[in-house]
Each structure stands twice: as structure tokens, then as C-alpha cells.
Design a protein around this motif. Structure first.
Motif, PDB file in Angstrom:
ATOM      1  N   PHE A 278       0.837  -1.303   0.064  1.00  0.00           N
ATOM      2  CA  PHE A 278      -0.057  -0.040  -0.119  1.00  0.00           C
ATOM      3  C   PHE A 278       0.747   1.418   0.060  1.00  0.00           C
ATOM      4  O   PHE A 278       0.526   2.255   0.607  1.00  0.00           O
ATOM      5  CB  PHE A 278      -1.023  -0.002   1.248  1.00  0.00           C
ATOM      6  CG  PHE A 278      -2.196  -0.761   1.091  1.00  0.00           C
ATOM      7  CD1 PHE A 278      -2.918  -0.962  -0.050  1.00  0.00           C
ATOM      8  CD2 PHE A 278      -2.252  -1.976   2.034  1.00  0.00           C
ATOM      9  CE1 PHE A 278      -4.066  -1.951  -0.138  1.00  0.00           C
ATOM     10  CE2 PHE A 278      -3.322  -2.666   1.771  1.00  0.00           C
ATOM     11  CZ  PHE A 278      -4.329  -2.668   0.635  1.00  0.00           C
ATOM     12  N   ALA A 279       1.930   1.351  -0.719  1.00  0.00           N
ATOM     13  CA  ALA A 279       2.858   2.158  -0.940  1.00  0.00           C
ATOM     14  C   ALA A 279       2.472   3.015  -2.301  1.00  0.00           C
ATOM     15  O   ALA A 279       2.424   2.187  -3.149  1.00  0.00           O
ATOM     16  CB  ALA A 279       4.082   2.219  -0.807  1.00  0.00           C
ATOM     17  N   PRO A 280       2.218   4.031  -2.374  1.00  0.00           N
ATOM     18  CA  PRO A 280       1.804   4.936  -3.780  1.00  0.00           C
ATOM     19  C   PRO A 280       2.869   4.927  -4.692  1.00  0.00           C
ATOM     20  O   PRO A 280       4.048   5.221  -4.215  1.00  0.00           O
ATOM     21  CB  PRO A 280       1.074   6.200  -3.499  1.00  0.00           C
ATOM     22  CG  PRO A 280       1.578   6.616  -2.186  1.00  0.00           C
ATOM     23  CD  PRO A 280       2.009   5.181  -1.203  1.00  0.00           C
ATOM     24  N   ILE A 281       2.894   4.729  -5.846  1.00  0.00           N
ATOM     25  CA  ILE A 281       3.792   4.876  -7.021  1.00  0.00           C
ATOM     26  C   ILE A 281       3.320   6.099  -7.776  1.00  0.00           C
ATOM     27  O   ILE A 281       2.284   6.368  -8.213  1.00  0.00           O
ATOM     28  CB  ILE A 281       3.896   3.601  -7.985  1.00  0.00           C
ATOM     29  CG1 ILE A 281       4.354   2.389  -7.160  1.00  0.00           C
ATOM     30  CG2 ILE A 281       5.201   3.965  -9.128  1.00  0.00           C
ATOM     31  CD1 ILE A 281       4.536   1.116  -7.963  1.00  0.00           C
ATOM     32  N   VAL A 282       3.947   7.066  -7.682  1.00  0.00           N
ATOM     33  CA  VAL A 282       3.719   8.327  -8.043  1.00  0.00           C
ATOM     34  C   VAL A 282       3.904   8.546  -9.755  1.00  0.00           C
ATOM     35  O   VAL A 282       5.113   8.697 -10.057  1.00  0.00           O
ATOM     36  CB  VAL A 282       4.575   9.645  -7.467  1.00  0.00           C
ATOM     37  CG1 VAL A 282       3.928  11.090  -7.835  1.00  0.00           C
ATOM     38  CG2 VAL A 282       4.437   9.408  -6.056  1.00  0.00           C
TER      39      VAL A 282
END
Length: 349
Positions: A72-76
Motif C-alpha cells: 500500500f505504498a503509492p507509486i507516483v
């Protein structure tokens, strides 16, 4: 039985009067507190109305690329965030960002382009301190910076080999994080100096600890990643482990988290040095080992670290931070290749 109505009629005005007095006193108290806080430099701001489209959970912003990791870490990526909303949030927090680069030996020639393009594209409208680590203080030019931005030059030793410069920067960032960065900025962004900003890089990158996908390995399998594969090294990663391959030229986070990362990398290097081992890609190898077990809270797409020698894929909508073409041999080893300029790719291996 005696009626209570006359007593109620007699009591109600006094009750209303008491309420009025209480409200008046509270109002006077609030005005006094507000005036006192303003005199001490504390400001009160109202949240301004912001108009934007309602998010639609049935219509993802990007479907051509991965935008969320399994943890659940966003990829920008371009199109996955609203700059106005993020800027408003970070302005309310009064965030100060530090940007570190190392301009050792001939790499000092890249500082001018780096700072000039950063002024146009990096954290525009935010408070920024540029930290230039260099052994050539007199070669760093003077700059006219925007309001809320300043440049600090930190003198450091020179090293004979460029590999030592690359690896020692983890130690220097760690030491300065403890000595001064923790008192001066909220976030650190650590990048290479032989680059130029060519598009917006803003607060969307900020997080607890973030890494950047390497432009040469964003579509590769973990078996193809150039991790350190020797079990003797503390940077060792087995072929059946690994999430992504992160570039050593763009990472950051809060000062506390960057301290933890750089402290790990430096200590791991020192352990390997005792064994007379040098990881295959130096500080980048240790960075990847750290991120394998200490997952980044945000990941930047290849938009944030690119080399124009690579063929541009269709999904890459913007190139925000791009390698400057250069002759690596002339820059690193101080020898000219008979006057021939070789524009070798920064990330080619």
C-alpha cells in the motif's frame, strides 16, 4: 396548588442574561488569545475553498501502470494526484525541504545547471534549502534564489576514486542529518548533481521514506535486477527476493528516516570494507538491500529519474529529472579522450 408559572417567567430573563454574559466573556477571551498569539508570530488561517472534480472510485486515474505496491505504498505517476490539494496541505504544515547534492572534483561544473533548473521546477512555492557538498568551494557560483530559498555549501574531503565519493556520501548525509538537517528542515531529498530538472517536481514526492524506480529496470524481472549477488556481502539479495530496483540517484524522506537509511548503508559498507568487499553498484546496492526489508512508504516512477539515451516508452508522460550528457571518463578520471566528447548514458550499464 400554587402555580409555578410566575416563578418561571421571573427566572427566564436572568438565565438569558447569564448566557449572554458567558458568551461575551468567551468572545473577549478568544480575541485576547488571538491578539497575543499574533504578537508572538503565531498565525491563524482559514481553509480556503478549493474546487475540483469528485474522485470516482469506479474510474481509476491510471490503468496503464502500477500505481500501488502490495504494501500500500503509492507509486507516483503523472495524473495520479492533484497538485493544488497537496500544496495546500503542505503549506498548512509550513514544510521546509532540504535538497542535497555532491559536487566533488570536476562534478562542480554541474552545479549551475542543477540550481538554475531547480529554481524553475523543484518545489516551486515551498521553502527549500540547497545543501551543496563539495571540495571546491570557490567553484560554486553565486545564485539569486526565490523567496524562502537558500543555498548552503558544505566543505568535504576529496577522494581519489569516484566509487569512494559515491559510497562516502551516505556517511556524510547521515552525519549532517544528525548535526544540522534535523534542526533546519523537515524533509530531505537526496539526488545526483549531474542532472537537470525539466518538469515539475513538487510535494507529491514527499513521504516518510521514498525511493525511485531505476529507469533501466522498471520492466525487468527480479532475476535481471543488478543486486549484489555475493552472499559474503551485507548488500546480498538472493535471486528469489526483491520488489523493484531502486536508483541511488534519487531518494529521501523525513530527516529521521533518511538518517536511518544512510546509517544502515554506511555501516554495511564498513562491514564489507573489513572483508575487502565492494558491492557491485556501491551505495546503490546497499540502498536496495535496505528497501527490501524496510519498505519505502512512497515510490517515484521513472518520470523522476530519466536518461534521454533510453527509448521513451508510451506510458512515460513527463520527464521531470533528466541526466546531463557527459564524458564520464573525463569527469571521473580527469583525462580527455583526445578531445572527443562521448555523451554516454548516465544509467547505461
Amino acid at each position: 396548588m400554587q402555580s409555578l408559572k410566575p416563578e418561571r417567567a421571573h427566572w427566564r430573563p436572568w438565565w438569558l442574561m447569564k448566557c449572554f454574559v458567558i458568551v461575551l466573556l468567551l468572545s473577549l477571551w478568544w480575541c485576547t488569545v488571538k491578539y497575543s498569539c499574533r504578537n508572538r508570530g503565531v498565525t491563524f488561517s482559514c481553509k480556503t475553498q478549493m474546487l475540483y472534480d469528485t474522485p470516482n472510485i469506479m474510474r481509476p486515474l491510471r490503468i496503464d501502470v502500477l500505481t500501488m505496491t502490495p504494501w500500500f505504498a503509492p507509486i507516483v505517476w503523472n495524473g495520479t494526484y492533484n497538485s493544488d490539494i497537496l500544496n495546500a496541505q503542505f503549506h498548512q504544515k509550513d514544510v521546509h525541504v532540504g535538497l542535497t547534492v555532491f559536487a566533488i572534483r570536476k562534478y562542480a561544473v554541474f552545479v549551475q545547471t542543477f540550481i538554475e533548473t531547480a529554481e524553475k521546477f523543484f518545489m516551486v512555492g515551498q521553502k527549500v534549502t540547497y545543501y551543496i557538498f563539495t571540495d571546491r568551494i570557490n567553484d560554486i557560483p553565486a545564485f539569486t534564489l526565490s523567496d524562502g530559498r537558500k543555498l548552503i555549501v558544505l566543505e568535504v574531503p576529496s577522494y581519489t576514486r569516484w566509487q569512494d565519493v559515491s559510497m562516502r556520501r551516505m556517511e556524510m548525509i547521515r552525519d549532517q542529518s544528525r548535526q544540522r538537517f534535523i534542526r533546519e528542515v523537515d524533509y530531505l531529498v537526496c539526488v545526483d548533481v549531474d542532472m537537470r530538472f525539466s518538469d515539475e517536481v513538487g510535494v507529491e514526492i514527499l513521504s516518510g521514506i521514498f525511493g525511485t524506480l531505476h529507469p533501466g529496470f522498471y520492466s525487468a524481472s527480479r532475476e535481471q535486477f543488478t543486486y549484489e549477488r555475493r552472499p559474503q556481502s551485507t548488500a546480498y539479495i538472493p535471486t528469489d527476493e526483491g520488489d523493484f530496483y531502486y536508483a541511488g540517484g534519487f531518494f529521501g524522506g523525513t530527516v529521521e528516516e533518511v538518517y536511518r537509511l544512510t546509517n544502515f548503508c554506511h555501516n554495511a559498507m564498513m562491514v564489507d570494507k573489513e572483508k575487502q568487499i565492494e558491492a557491485i553498484w556501491h551505495d546503490e546496492s546497499y540502498l536496495n538491500k535496505y528497501f527490501l526489508y524496510e519498505k519505502p512508504t512512497k515510490i517515484l516512477s521513472p518520470e523522476y529519474l530519466w536518461d534521454n539515451n533510453f527509448q521513451t516508452p508510451g506510458f512515460l508522460k513527463r520527464k521531470r529529472f533528466v541526466a546531463v550528457p557527459k564524458n564520464h571518463n573525463a569527469i571521473r578520471y580527469r583525462r580527455e579522450l583526445m578531445g572527443v566528447s562521448v555523451a554516454s548514458g548516465k544509467f547505461h550499464r
